[in-house]
Write a protein that holds these residues in place. Structure first.
Motif, short mmCIF file in Angstrom:
data_model
loop_
_atom_site.label_atom_id
_atom_site.label_comp_id
_atom_site.label_asym_id
_atom_site.label_seq_id
_atom_site.Cartn_x
_atom_site.Cartn_y
_atom_site.Cartn_z
N GLY A 133 0.94 -1.11 0.01
CA GLY A 133 -0.02 0.03 0.07
C GLY A 133 0.92 1.26 0.06
O GLY A 133 1.89 1.16 0.26
N LYS A 134 0.26 2.24 -0.36
CA LYS A 134 0.94 3.46 -0.60
C LYS A 134 1.47 4.09 0.55
O LYS A 134 2.26 5.03 0.65
N ARG B 200 -2.13 7.99 3.62
CA ARG B 200 -2.64 8.63 5.03
C ARG B 200 -1.67 8.68 6.09
O ARG B 200 -1.62 9.93 6.59
N HIS C 278 -7.65 2.76 7.50
CA HIS C 278 -7.91 2.58 6.12
C HIS C 278 -7.87 0.85 5.85
O HIS C 278 -8.80 0.52 4.67
N SER D 254 -11.07 -0.71 6.39
CA SER D 254 -12.01 -0.42 5.45
C SER D 254 -11.70 -1.11 3.95
O SER D 254 -12.82 -1.53 3.43
N ASP E 148 -14.48 -3.79 2.50
CA ASP E 148 -14.91 -3.38 1.26
C ASP E 148 -14.71 -4.47 0.14
O ASP E 148 -15.55 -4.68 -0.84
N ARG F 79 -3.89 -4.84 -3.11
CA ARG F 79 -2.56 -4.81 -2.81
C ARG F 79 -1.62 -5.77 -3.35
O ARG F 79 -0.50 -6.33 -2.82
N GLN G 7 -19.67 4.92 2.29
CA GLN G 7 -19.56 3.30 1.68
C GLN G 7 -21.14 2.76 1.41
O GLN G 7 -21.60 2.19 0.46
N THR H 168 -14.15 8.64 0.76
CA THR H 168 -12.63 8.83 0.35
C THR H 168 -12.02 9.97 0.80
O THR H 168 -10.90 9.77 1.58
N PHE I 60 -8.11 12.65 -5.69
CA PHE I 60 -7.50 11.14 -5.65
C PHE I 60 -8.68 10.23 -5.97
O PHE I 60 -8.09 9.39 -6.57
N GLN I 61 -9.68 10.39 -5.70
CA GLN I 61 -10.86 9.58 -6.15
C GLN I 61 -11.14 9.51 -7.67
O GLN I 61 -11.39 8.61 -8.24
N ASP J 240 -8.68 7.85 -9.42
CA ASP J 240 -8.74 6.31 -8.97
C ASP J 240 -10.00 5.80 -10.01
O ASP J 240 -9.52 4.70 -10.43
#
Ligand code: GRG
Length: 311
Positions: free
Chosen positions: A47-48, A51, A94, A97, A101, A113, A173, A198, A234-235, A238
């Protein structure tokens, strides 16, 4: 230090902090090893670390830790000034979630990931519980590590609870799931979903960093504004990536939105307009960031880098 070196360095320190602050199963009262294994499986899949990096960068902006480009190692300063516990808390929420999800009752995904999703690797009940445990652990981290400064601890808990709660992350969500059944979802529906699903977590990352740094109310408001626009940008990116990149590049299943006929920025506006909208949101985020005190260069570059990842 250049931007990429600093970004990578912060992300690796976050990895180290995750390892320290989400401990493996140990001792007679730690509970079944399987739950700890599942929590760490998803956390350590990569993951990046966006956050947590935002928490660290925002805290640094206000000189806590001191303004040097290097953030001190985890245990080298009093815990109330150490942003790493909050950074890890943000990544825990995060990751929870994402695990939830991906569950069959939500997005039903096999890849996250770059690895099998938690319910594929373990089983559905274990994945559900690992998400629950990560969410709970986040609040334990805040309450424990900032206990010496009760006002700060309370503010952090409250901010994270608001961002992750029924009105924001979970509310977004919920609305997303409701919108899937609605063929006439509008731009306003979409904005609501993404502002909450997001942007809330991106906003609260910057705000938690600011709180730890002792930012004044006006600067906390600027961080919130920057996070909101950054989250929307960002979204949108995405959505563009889902339509244009492959699964190997994304580390998750690509093309799912179009297949599910999901309402996205790309569906409502097309790829080029969506890219333009992401840029507009980024400009608004940059305006808010540049109005902050301190050296904003890293955050400004990070905001720019998020926008061009859609290219
Ligand atoms: C289940 C309460 C609950 C919420 C789920 C996170 C989420 C809300 C859904 C995942 C799907 C999605 C597209 C969410 C939007 C936010 C987003 C783009 C998450 C992925 O974040 P990255 O790209 O992931 O930062 P890494 O793996 O790099 O951390």
């Amino acid at each position: 230090m250049d931007f990429t070196t600093k970004l990578n360095q912060l992300a690796r320190r976050v990895d180290q902090a995750l390892d320290e602050l989400v401990p493996p199963h140990a001792g007679p009262h730690a509970g079944p090893a399987r739950i700890h294994e599942a929590m760490r499986y998803s956390l350590q899949a990569g993951g990046k670390r966006l956050r947590p990096v935002l928490v660290l960068a925002a805290a640094e902006l206000f000189g806590k830790p001191p303004t040097s480009a290097l953030i001190p190692a985890l245990h080298s300063q009093p815990s109330t000034l150490n942003p790493f516990a909050a950074a890890v808390a943000l990544e825990c929420v995060h990751t929870y979630s994402l695990i939830h999800d991906d569950l069959p009752c939500m997005d039903n995904d096999d890849l996250r990931r770059g690895r099998p999703t938690a319910h594929r690797q373990f089983d559905e009940a274990t994945a559900l519980l690992a998400g629950d445990a990560l969410l709970t652990h986040a609040f334990a981290l805040l309450a424990t590590h900032y206990a010496a400064n009760p006002r700060l601890a309370t503010a952090l808990v409250r901010e994270l609870a608001d961002a992750a709660g029924g009105a924001r992350l979970i509310g977004g969500q919920m609305q997303d799931l409701l919108a899937e059944k609605k063929s006439d979802a509008t731009t306003a529906d979409l904005d609501y979903i993404h502002l909450n699903k997001t942007a809330a977590m991106i906003e609260v990352s910057l705000v938690c960093g600011g709180l730890i740094g002792g930012a004044a109310d006006a600067d906390l408001a600027r961080l919130r504004t920057a996070g909101r626009h950054l989250g929307l940008a960002f979204q949108i990116i995405d959505d563009v990536l889902d339509a244009t990149a492959d699964s190997a590049t994304l580390g998750k299943t690509a093309g799912k939105d179009a297949k599910a006929d999901k309402t996205t920025y790309v569906k409502l506006h097309g790829i080029e307009a969506a890219r333009r909208m992401a840029k507009e949101q980024t400009v608004l985020a940059l305006d808010a960031l540049r109005a902050l005190p301190g050296d904003t260069a890293f955050l400004v570059e990070l905001a720019g880098a998020l926008t061009v990842r859609g290219k």
